[in-house]
Design a protein around this motif. Structure first.
Motif, short mmCIF file in Angstrom:
data_model
loop_
_atom_site.label_atom_id
_atom_site.label_comp_id
_atom_site.label_asym_id
_atom_site.label_seq_id
_atom_site.Cartn_x
_atom_site.Cartn_y
_atom_site.Cartn_z
N PRO A 21 38.71 19.41 34.82
CA PRO A 21 39.16 19.13 33.48
C PRO A 21 38.93 17.66 33.21
O PRO A 21 39.28 16.81 34.00
CB PRO A 21 40.66 19.46 33.52
N GLU A 81 46.44 19.56 27.08
CA GLU A 81 45.59 20.71 27.39
C GLU A 81 45.17 20.71 28.86
O GLU A 81 45.17 21.76 29.50
CB GLU A 81 44.34 20.71 26.51
N VAL A 82 44.82 19.54 29.38
CA VAL A 82 44.42 19.45 30.79
C VAL A 82 45.60 19.82 31.69
O VAL A 82 45.47 20.63 32.61
CB VAL A 82 43.89 18.03 31.11
N ALA A 114 37.13 22.31 31.28
CA ALA A 114 38.22 22.91 32.07
C ALA A 114 37.63 23.59 33.28
O ALA A 114 36.56 24.15 33.22
CB ALA A 114 38.99 23.91 31.22
N GLU A 172 47.04 15.12 22.91
CA GLU A 172 46.72 16.54 22.79
C GLU A 172 45.76 16.97 23.89
O GLU A 172 45.92 18.05 24.48
CB GLU A 172 46.12 16.83 21.42
N VAL A 173 44.77 16.15 24.17
CA VAL A 173 43.79 16.47 25.21
C VAL A 173 44.46 16.48 26.58
O VAL A 173 44.27 17.40 27.37
CB VAL A 173 42.60 15.49 25.17
N LEU A 183 35.92 18.09 26.21
CA LEU A 183 36.92 18.62 27.12
C LEU A 183 36.25 19.65 28.00
O LEU A 183 35.56 20.53 27.51
CB LEU A 183 38.07 19.28 26.34
N ASP A 208 48.27 21.56 30.87
CA ASP A 208 48.60 22.97 30.67
C ASP A 208 47.65 23.87 31.46
O ASP A 208 48.08 24.89 32.02
CB ASP A 208 48.57 23.32 29.19
N GLY A 209 46.40 23.49 31.54
CA GLY A 209 45.44 24.27 32.34
C GLY A 209 45.83 24.32 33.80
O GLY A 209 45.73 25.37 34.44
N ARG A 232 48.97 26.60 34.05
CA ARG A 232 48.58 28.01 33.93
C ARG A 232 47.89 28.50 35.20
O ARG A 232 47.98 29.68 35.54
CB ARG A 232 47.66 28.21 32.72
#
Length: 128
Positions: free
Chosen positions: A12, A49-50, A5, A45-46, A3, A52-53, A56
């Motif tokens: 990402p 995360e991408v 980011a 899940e991955v 992963l 969510d990045g 954010r």
């Protein structure tokens, strides 16, 4: 699986034998994300995360290209629906492109109150 980011230059990205996600383009408000392979629980899940990045980082408008997705888990459908609701609450949107019929049925069933914005595959994608 790895992963990374960052920005479009340090995008990402994640990949394992049956899954790949990468940011094709991003600016301060938008991100275009391409997903291919099997979107199983680990891949979900991955992808979360991408995404969510990007959220954010302040991006409210996401385009998730799923034309290369071969299989999708219930967890993936639930995560996509949750992100959709999260972006709507922030006055943003998520558009899914390249959506094939089996995935469309699952996604529409998961979001009856706030339907997702779905775009069918292009003619070239349908032939490929």
């Amino acid at each position: 699986m790895t992963l990374f980011a960052g920005t479009e230059q340090d995008e990402p990205s994640a990949a394992h034998a049956e899954f790949d996600v990468h940011t094709a383009h991003a600016d301060p408000m938008r991100a275009n994300i391409r997903v291919s392979g099997d979107l199983d629980d680990e891949a979900t899940e991955v992808l979360a995360e991408v995404i969510d990045g990007h959220v954010r980082a302040g991006r409210r408008f996401l385009r998730l290209h799923v034309g290369g997705v071969r299989a999708v888990s219930p967890a993936a459908v639930a995560m996509i629906a949750a992100v959709h609701e999260r972006l709507l609450a922030r006055r943003g949107t998520m558009i899914l492109t390249g959506v094939r019929a089996p995935l469309e049925v699952e996604l529409r069933a998961a979001t009856p109150a706030s339907p997702l914005f779905l775009v069918a595959p292009t003619a070239a994608e349908q032939q490929g």
